[in-house]
Motif scaffolding. Structure first.
Motif, PDB file in Angstrom:
ATOM      1  N   GLU A 579       0.833  -1.203   0.000  1.00 36.32           N
ATOM      2  CA  GLU A 579       0.000   0.000   0.000  1.00 36.32           C
ATOM      3  C   GLU A 579       0.867   1.251   0.000  1.00 36.32           C
ATOM      4  N   GLN A 580       2.020   1.179   0.676  1.00 33.96           N
ATOM      5  CA  GLN A 580       2.899   2.351   0.701  1.00 33.96           C
ATOM      6  C   GLN A 580       3.400   2.683  -0.705  1.00 33.96           C
ATOM      7  N   ALA A 581       3.781   1.637  -1.467  1.00 27.52           N
ATOM      8  CA  ALA A 581       4.265   1.865  -2.831  1.00 27.52           C
ATOM      9  C   ALA A 581       3.147   2.412  -3.720  1.00 27.52           C
ATOM     10  N   LYS A 582       1.930   1.893  -3.541  1.00 26.17           N
ATOM     11  CA  LYS A 582       0.793   2.397  -4.333  1.00 26.17           C
ATOM     12  C   LYS A 582       0.512   3.853  -3.979  1.00 26.17           C
ATOM     13  N   ALA A 583       0.650   4.183  -2.683  1.00 28.76           N
ATOM     14  CA  ALA A 583       0.440   5.575  -2.271  1.00 28.76           C
ATOM     15  C   ALA A 583       1.537   6.473  -2.846  1.00 28.76           C
ATOM     16  N   HIS A 584       2.785   5.956  -2.931  1.00 27.45           N
ATOM     17  CA  HIS A 584       3.860   6.710  -3.585  1.00 27.45           C
ATOM     18  C   HIS A 584       3.474   7.061  -5.019  1.00 27.45           C
ATOM     19  N   LEU A 585       2.947   6.056  -5.731  1.00 28.55           N
ATOM     20  CA  LEU A 585       2.541   6.269  -7.124  1.00 28.55           C
ATOM     21  C   LEU A 585       1.452   7.328  -7.217  1.00 28.55           C
ATOM     22  N   GLN A 593       0.953  16.777 -11.363  1.00 31.77           N
ATOM     23  CA  GLN A 593      -0.102  17.698 -11.799  1.00 31.77           C
ATOM     24  C   GLN A 593       0.142  19.106 -11.252  1.00 31.77           C
ATOM     25  N   ARG A 594       0.773  19.183 -10.064  1.00 36.12           N
ATOM     26  CA  ARG A 594       1.021  20.491  -9.459  1.00 36.12           C
ATOM     27  C   ARG A 594       2.337  21.115  -9.951  1.00 36.12           C
ATOM     28  N   GLY A 595       3.041  20.424 -10.886  1.00 39.55           N
ATOM     29  CA  GLY A 595       4.261  20.983 -11.464  1.00 39.55           C
ATOM     30  C   GLY A 595       5.530  20.641 -10.719  1.00 39.55           C
ATOM     31  N   ASN A 596       5.458  19.796  -9.682  1.00 38.38           N
ATOM     32  CA  ASN A 596       6.641  19.407  -8.913  1.00 38.38           C
ATOM     33  C   ASN A 596       7.179  18.098  -9.484  1.00 38.38           C
ATOM     34  N   SER A 597       7.818  18.176 -10.653  1.00 35.68           N
ATOM     35  CA  SER A 597       8.254  16.976 -11.369  1.00 35.68           C
ATOM     36  C   SER A 597       9.375  16.248 -10.645  1.00 35.68           C
ATOM     37  N   ALA A 598      10.257  16.986  -9.992  1.00 38.62           N
ATOM     38  CA  ALA A 598      11.404  16.349  -9.338  1.00 38.62           C
ATOM     39  C   ALA A 598      10.950  15.441  -8.201  1.00 38.62           C
ATOM     40  N   ALA A 599      10.059  15.972  -7.329  1.00 36.90           N
ATOM     41  CA  ALA A 599       9.560  15.154  -6.218  1.00 36.90           C
ATOM     42  C   ALA A 599       8.746  13.975  -6.729  1.00 36.90           C
ATOM     43  N   ALA A 600       7.986  14.211  -7.791  1.00 39.44           N
ATOM     44  CA  ALA A 600       7.187  13.134  -8.367  1.00 39.44           C
ATOM     45  C   ALA A 600       8.081  12.023  -8.890  1.00 39.44           C
ATOM     46  N   ARG A 601       9.187  12.413  -9.552  1.00 41.47           N
ATOM     47  CA  ARG A 601      10.104  11.404 -10.114  1.00 41.47           C
ATOM     48  C   ARG A 601      10.744  10.566  -8.999  1.00 41.47           C
ATOM     49  N   THR A 602      11.099  11.213  -7.886  1.00 45.74           N
ATOM     50  CA  THR A 602      11.710  10.495  -6.755  1.00 45.74           C
ATOM     51  C   THR A 602      10.760   9.418  -6.221  1.00 45.74           C
ATOM     52  N   LEU A 605      10.383   6.479  -8.706  1.00 45.18           N
ATOM     53  CA  LEU A 605      11.534   5.577  -8.732  1.00 45.18           C
ATOM     54  C   LEU A 605      11.529   4.643  -7.522  1.00 45.18           C
ATOM     55  N   ARG A 606      11.078   5.165  -6.353  1.00 45.05           N
ATOM     56  CA  ARG A 606      10.960   4.307  -5.172  1.00 45.05           C
ATOM     57  C   ARG A 606       9.926   3.197  -5.416  1.00 45.05           C
ATOM     58  N   ALA A 607       8.772   3.618  -5.978  1.00 43.15           N
ATOM     59  CA  ALA A 607       7.721   2.635  -6.247  1.00 43.15           C
ATOM     60  C   ALA A 607       8.179   1.620  -7.284  1.00 43.15           C
ATOM     61  N   GLU A 608       8.927   2.104  -8.296  1.00 52.53           N
ATOM     62  CA  GLU A 608       9.395   1.194  -9.344  1.00 52.53           C
ATOM     63  C   GLU A 608      10.345   0.148  -8.760  1.00 52.53           C
ATOM     64  N   GLU A 609      11.241   0.578  -7.881  1.00 54.44           N
ATOM     65  CA  GLU A 609      12.187  -0.352  -7.276  1.00 54.44           C
ATOM     66  C   GLU A 609      11.466  -1.417  -6.461  1.00 54.44           C
ATOM     67  N   TYR A 610      10.452  -1.001  -5.694  1.00 56.70           N
ATOM     68  CA  TYR A 610       9.719  -1.966  -4.863  1.00 56.70           C
ATOM     69  C   TYR A 610       8.965  -2.984  -5.720  1.00 56.70           C
ATOM     70  N   SER A 626       3.465   6.221 -15.694  1.00 54.84           N
ATOM     71  CA  SER A 626       3.542   7.551 -15.073  1.00 54.84           C
ATOM     72  C   SER A 626       4.889   8.208 -15.340  1.00 54.84           C
ATOM     73  N   LEU A 627       5.986   7.412 -15.320  1.00 49.78           N
ATOM     74  CA  LEU A 627       7.302   7.960 -15.640  1.00 49.78           C
ATOM     75  C   LEU A 627       7.359   8.470 -17.076  1.00 49.78           C
ATOM     76  N   ALA A 628       6.737   7.689 -18.002  1.00 53.39           N
ATOM     77  CA  ALA A 628       6.705   8.108 -19.405  1.00 53.39           C
ATOM     78  C   ALA A 628       5.940   9.412 -19.554  1.00 53.39           C
ATOM     79  N   GLN A 629       4.833   9.536 -18.828  1.00 53.15           N
ATOM     80  CA  GLN A 629       4.060  10.787 -18.873  1.00 53.15           C
ATOM     81  C   GLN A 629       4.902  11.950 -18.337  1.00 53.15           C
ATOM     82  N   LEU A 630       5.633  11.672 -17.250  1.00 53.68           N
ATOM     83  CA  LEU A 630       6.446  12.721 -16.639  1.00 53.68           C
ATOM     84  C   LEU A 630       7.541  13.179 -17.601  1.00 53.68           C
ATOM     85  N   GLU A 631       8.185  12.217 -18.253  1.00 55.29           N
ATOM     86  CA  GLU A 631       9.238  12.557 -19.215  1.00 55.29           C
ATOM     87  C   GLU A 631       8.671  13.296 -20.416  1.00 55.29           C
ATOM     88  N   SER A 632       7.460  12.871 -20.843  1.00 53.31           N
ATOM     89  CA  SER A 632       6.818  13.533 -21.984  1.00 53.31           C
ATOM     90  C   SER A 632       6.518  14.986 -21.650  1.00 53.31           C
TER      91      SER A 632
END
Length: 754
Positions: A579-585, A593-602, A605-610, A626-632
């Motif tokens: 549930e923690q990883a899903k909440a990270h996502l 959506q709020r424009g904080n791409s750096a925090a979103a990427r962090t 990546l945590r969720a992806e590793e888990y 979601s990462l692809a959307q962020l990069e786009s």
């Protein structure tokens, strides 16, 4: 019972005997045919006074009839009517009319008994041969006999019509609304010589108006002399032989050994109408109804039943439906005219209609008796519920839970846990039982009273196996077939149920993901908030995550971030790392959506590793999407921060339901972008969602398809997948599941859970 219309035998000799008794002052025999004529004498008794009164009435009737006919013929020949004590016999014989002379002869011989003229004396008075006078007297007697018989026949027919009207049951309210089509249909079927036998079946839910229509048809047949007897049976016996005996008794016929032979013989000789109301059990048994219609082959028959059987002999059937809004208003107006000062105010009438639907008798009961809707629904559907099979009750429950108005038969067909594997049969049964209605070719829905009945049952009998199965069927419906309005209806229905808090919590968590996926977010939040303080610790993290995602769907970013952060912290303390990883996502998507791409990427990546360590393929694909959307978004060639702000503003307006405002902003942005701009397809995709929300289906589909093609050319996989998902959801909400499946076929498996 019917009066025997056939006239008792009366001959000239009988009429002569009555006239001679009148002239000579002799008594009539009690067996004389004229004593049985109801046009002359209604109730002959065996007492002396009764017999004397009968004679007086018969003699007076004969005298009055002869004098009236004589004066009518005199008037035809411009002669003045004869007054009392006048003798103008010569005038009658000077005209040269045999008919006038015949009635004159009867008058002066049998009415003017004070003259005591014999045939010889009358011949002398008029200067005619005695032989001629005897021929005129014979003609007059023949005419008098004919007229007495015809008058008796008409009187018996009129009396019979009155009696048959009396035998019709009272109806309430005593009027019909918009039933001309069925009345014309029934009249043509019952009277047209080319459509024999004259049998019809009126089919519809309890209170829909079958009895009232049968009443009107029966009255019209009676008034137009198409039938000479009426039998109306309210509660028919299912035993065929007893039912035939009942009809024989109602006709007033002797009950001999074989009632069927009696009925066949009677209806071959006499036109009769048989109305069997509440014939549900009869038409449900193919053998009984076929045998009954064979016996009544020569009769006019109207059957009224609440169910439409699968197999029925060749009998024309008319399915009656409930009133729509305009007809209900007409019904209320007619009630106000018929029963002034009896109706509640307009707001209360509207509320009654919303609860009861367009069932005339149910509307009347709700207005007249002030019964609660649940009580009316119970009286209309309790026996139907009892007689229904378990899988039919389960589907009934499912329809009450899953749709506010209608649901596609394609959606119903995707129920996975139907033990009978025969949904079509259950649908057909509910249609026959008038629990459900076919709204269009592929749309069905419950009638309002049937829905109210099930909600009442759900609150009282949640342990009932068929009700439990209905809820399971609702839970089993694949999420891609859910629509926003039906799921909102389900949640509001569940909130009304009187079940335990633990059951409510279970259903809230079960439906949370689906509610968010199809846009029933606000309805789910309202339902969840009723029980949030009672959520056990085991389910708290999941619920917090769902609440965070719900606020994000509504564009409430701050509330969403608080809930998701709380979910991450509690998941860490309880060791619920899934549930923690899903909440990270989820929180990453909010920050993006709020424009904080750096925090979103962090967080991503945590969720992806888990998820990679857990080998959770579906969840991993979500993160990568979601990462692809962020990069786009990061590589987007939006020229400045203002344009980025406008895109965010459009999404916010969409999330808040302000679609017209979102469209205005989108059109302004579109005017500043070129088609070659990488953000142009994203804008068109957003506009497609807006057009769909505004009801412009054609523009919505065109926009979504154009953006999908553009993303394919640019090889923007994440954007293409999201556009296909949005288009598939549009198709589902538009009732076209096949096209939705086509869009989703090539997408990752996790999409099916969204």
């Amino acid at each position: 019972m019917a009066i025997q219309v056939a006239t008792p035998c009366v001959e000239i000799d009988s009429v002569v005997a009555a006239l001679e008794s009148m002239r000579q002052g002799r008594r009539l025999e009690t067996t004389h045919p004229l004593t049985q004529f109801i046009s002359i004498h209604q109730n002959t008794t065996a007492t002396l006074e009764g017999l004397v009164a009968a004679e007086v009435r018969i003699f007076r009737h004969l005298a009055r009839h002869i004098q009236r006919q004589l004066n009518r013929h005199r008037e035809n020949h411009s002669l003045a009517p004869i007054a009392a004590a006048e003798v103008r016999v010569r005038e009658d014989f000077e005209v040269g009319s045999a008919e006038l002379e015949a009635w004159s002869t009867l008058y002066y011989r049998y009415v003017r008994i004070d003259l005591d003229w014999s045939v010889e004396r009358l011949a002398h008075e008029v200067g005619q041969p005695e032989r001629t006078l005897r021929r005129r007297q014979q003609l007059g007697l023949y005419r008098l006999t004919q007229r007495l018989a015809r008058r008796e026949m008409r009187t018996r027919e009129q009396e019979n019509i009155v009696l048959m009207h009396t035998n019709l049951p009272p109806i309430r309210p005593p009027f019909l609304i918009d039933r001309d089509e069925v009345l014309n249909w029934g009249w043509n079927r019952l009277t047209n010589i080319g459509t024999e036998p004259h049998h019809i079946l009126l089919n519809g839910a309890s209170g829909i108006g079958k009895s009232v229509i049968a009443h009107r048809l029966a009255r019209d047949l009676i008034d137009n002399r198409h039938v000479r007897s009426l039998v109306w049976i309210e509660k028919p016996d299912i035993v065929y032989s007893i039912l035939c005996e009942h009809i024989v008794q109602e006709l007033g016929l002797p009950l001999v050994r074989d009632a069927r032979a009696t009925l066949r013989s009677y209806y071959r000789q006499s036109e009769g109408l048989v109305v069997i109301d509440n014939a549900h059990e009869i038409v449900a048994d193919e053998h009984v109804v076929q045998s009954l219609l064979n016996v009544l082959e020569d009769a006019h028959v109207i059957l009224c039943a609440r169910i439409s059987p699968r197999v029925l002999p060749s009998i024309p059937t008319y399915d009656l439906t409930e009133f729509d809004d305009s007809l209900v208003q007409e019904f209320f107006d007619q009630l106000a005219t018929t029963y002034p000062n009896r109706l509640p105010n307009e707001e209360r009438l509207k509320q009654i209609y919303e609860q009861v639907g367009g069932n005339p008798r149910a509307l009347w009961a709700a207005i007249d008796a002030g019964q609660p809707t649940a009580s009316i629904a119970q009286s209309h559907y309790s026996d139907v519920w009892t007689r229904s099979l378990g899988e039919q009750r389960s589907l009934w429950t499912f329809l009450a839970l899953s749709c506010e108005q209608t649901i596609s038969t394609i959606q119903v067909g995707f129920i996975e846990e139907n033990e009978s594997n025969d949904v079509d049969d259950s649908i057909e049964a509910l249609l026959r039982l008038h629990v459900a209605e076919q709204k269009s070719t592929n749309q069905i829905g419950l009638v309002p009273l049937a829905r109210t009945f099930v909600e009442n049952v759900l609150s009282q009998e949640l342990v009932d196996s068929s009700v439990t199965m209905g809820i399971k069927l609702t839970l089993a419906l694949p999420s891609q077939y859910w629509m926003r309005s039906p799921l909102s209806h389900l949640l509001s229905t569940l909130a009304r149920l009187k079940v335990s808090a633990s059951q409510h919590i279970y259903m809230a968590t079960t439906f949370g993901i689906w509610a968010l996926a199809v846009g029933a977010t606000e309805a789910w939040l309202r339902y969840y908030e009723m029980f949030q303080t009672q959520i056990p610790e085991l389910d708290r993290v999941l619920c917090l995550r769902l609440v965070g995602e719900a606020h994000a769907k509504l564009g409430e970013w701050t509330e969403s971030a608080y809930a998701l952060t709380d979910a991450i912290e509690q998941a860490g303390s309880t060791g619920d790392f899934d549930e923690q990883a899903k909440a990270h996502l989820s929180l990453a998507n909010v920050l993006s959506q709020r424009g904080n791409s750096a925090a979103a990427r962090t967080l991503l990546l945590r969720a992806e590793e888990y998820f990679r360590r857990q080998d959770a393929i579906d969840e991993l694909q979500r993160v990568q999407f979601s990462l692809a959307q962020l990069e786009s978004a990061a590589s987007s060639d939006l020229p400045d921060q203002d344009m980025r702000r406008l895109f965010l503003e459009i999404r916010s307006e969409i999330a808040g339901g302000e679609f017209a405002r979102a469209l205005d902003i989108a059109l302004r942005v579109k005017s500043d972008l070129m088609e070659s701009d990488s953000n142009y397809p994203r804008l068109i995709a957003l506009m497609g969602r807006i057009y769909f929300a505004l009801g412009d289906w054609a523009r919505a589909v065109d926009a979504m398809r154009w953006s999908i093609r553009a993303f394919e050319v640019r090889e923007e996989i994440a954007a293409e997948q999201q556009a296909r998902i949005n288009l598939a959801q549009m198709y589902v909400q538009h009732g076209n599941a096949q096209y939705a499946l086509g869009e989703l076929d090539n997408l990752p498996a996790w999409v099916w859970d969204e």
